[in-house]
Design a protein around this motif. Structure first.
Motif, PDB file in Angstrom:
ATOM      1  N   SER A 118      84.534  14.420 -12.837  1.00  0.00           N
ATOM      2  CA  SER A 118      85.872  13.846 -12.778  1.00  0.00           C
ATOM      3  C   SER A 118      86.932  14.890 -13.152  1.00  0.00           C
ATOM      4  CB  SER A 118      85.986  12.632 -13.697  1.00  0.00           C
ATOM      5  OG  SER A 118      85.688  12.978 -15.034  1.00  0.00           O
ATOM      6  N   HIS A 121      87.159  17.456 -10.239  1.00  0.00           N
ATOM      7  CA  HIS A 121      87.846  16.837  -9.098  1.00  0.00           C
ATOM      8  C   HIS A 121      89.358  16.818  -9.342  1.00  0.00           C
ATOM      9  CE1 HIS A 121      89.046  14.132  -5.964  1.00  0.00           C
ATOM     10  NE2 HIS A 121      89.299  13.139  -6.799  1.00  0.00           N
ATOM     11  N   GLN A 151      86.176  16.149  -2.762  1.00  0.00           N
ATOM     12  CA  GLN A 151      86.296  14.715  -2.500  1.00  0.00           C
ATOM     13  C   GLN A 151      86.092  13.921  -3.796  1.00  0.00           C
ATOM     14  OE1 GLN A 151      84.534  13.330   1.344  1.00  0.00           O
ATOM     15  NE2 GLN A 151      83.597  15.366   1.340  1.00  0.00           N
ATOM     16  N   GLY A 152      86.763  12.769  -3.847  1.00  0.00           N
ATOM     17  CA  GLY A 152      86.688  11.903  -5.019  1.00  0.00           C
ATOM     18  C   GLY A 152      87.758  10.839  -4.943  1.00  0.00           C
ATOM     19  N   ASP A 153      87.957  10.106  -6.026  1.00  0.00           N
ATOM     20  CA  ASP A 153      88.858   8.965  -5.971  1.00  0.00           C
ATOM     21  C   ASP A 153      90.325   9.355  -5.810  1.00  0.00           C
ATOM     22  OD1 ASP A 153      89.029  10.077  -8.487  1.00  0.00           O
ATOM     23  OD2 ASP A 153      88.946   8.183  -9.585  1.00  0.00           O
ATOM     24  N   ASP A 157      94.937   9.755  -1.999  1.00  0.00           N
ATOM     25  CA  ASP A 157      96.345   9.924  -2.358  1.00  0.00           C
ATOM     26  C   ASP A 157      96.846  11.318  -1.974  1.00  0.00           C
ATOM     27  OD1 ASP A 157      96.615   7.378  -3.351  1.00  0.00           O
ATOM     28  OD2 ASP A 157      96.307   7.953  -5.442  1.00  0.00           O
TER      29      ASP A 157
END
Length: 253
Positions: A118, A121, A151-153, A157
């Motif tokens: 996290s 990222h 790539q990730g959450d 955005d």
């Protein structure tokens, strides 16, 4: 390192004299999207050790500038700057090199990995956003942009932020990317004017009527076409599409 020595693109880079296997990622991106063209001025952000610079120079044959906080070993025909792309002072140094602006800004930079996904990222997104802001300051109208991101959450955005500034935006994973990697490249084509954004609302005055019958308004000398509008009418509009030199707006009540 043992894995790298068995890697096809690692060996191929050694054979071809490229400084990194990433050179083939840029080649594959260019084959697909025609980002770098002959005669283009190219700026490579986070350019060390220089694999992308080598390919950019091959493809462009014109001015290529590499920027990194680390020193970059000399490449014939390429200019380099040691600096942090997040600093205005570095951007000014780049502008002095390219004078009339860049046709293409590319960035294959990645943060040093911590082992916390996290965190890595988030740092990747932050670096990509810095590259985007730098590109907006350097690119000519209609300019092109390539940036690597994990790539990730937070990725959707970021992709939308790029869409705010380019007519066409796509995400792409070159074949040379390792299968276990989460990296992906975002490609933006045709830089949009900074003041006009899709879905933004404005109050305008219709100055004239175009050949197709649409009303013509201007926002800071940028032309906006509005359907079913009369000359002299003042109205509220929402931007529904933006092109490099004009936009389309729709009347809102």
């Amino acid at each position: 390192m043992p894995r790298d020595r068995r890697d096809y693109y690692y060996r191929k880079a050694k054979e071809k004299g490229y400084r990194s296997r990433a050179a083939f990622k840029l080649k594959q991106i260019n084959e697909r999207f025609n980002i770098i063209r002959k005669g283009d001025t190219v700026v490579d952000l986070g350019a060390a050790p220089g694999g992308w610079l080598q390919v950019a120079h091959e493809l462009s044959g014109a001015k290529v500038v590499g920027v990194d906080i680390l020193p970059i070993e000399e490449i014939e025909g390429v200019e380099t700057i040691k600096g942090d792309i997040r600093l205005d002072s570095t951007v000014e140094k780049i502008k002095k090199k390219i004078k009339e602006g860049a046709d293409v800004v590319i960035c294959d930079a990645a943060p040093s990995l911590s082992g916390s996904w996290s965190y890595d990222h988030a740092r990747s997104i932050d670096l990509a956003e810095s590259a985007l802001e730098c590109a907006r300051k350097l690119l000519k109208p209609d300019g092109r942009f390539v940036v690597k991101v994990f790539q990730g959450d937070m990725f959707p955005d970021f992709l939308n932020k790029v869409r705010d500034h380019f007519v066409k935006v796509q995400a792409f994973s070159p074949q040379a990317t390792r299968k276990q990697s989460a990296e992906i490249y975002v490609i933006g084509k045709r830089l949009l004017p900074g003041l006009i954004k899709i879905n933004q609302e404005y109050t305008v005055t219709i100055e004239d009527i175009g050949a197709s019958g649409d009303g013509i308004a201007r926002i800071n000398d940028f032309v906006i076409f509005v359907k079913d509008a009369k000359k002299g009418e003042r109205l509220n509009i929402r931007i529904r599409d933006v092109k490099p030199h004009f936009a389309f707006g729709e009347r809102i009540e």
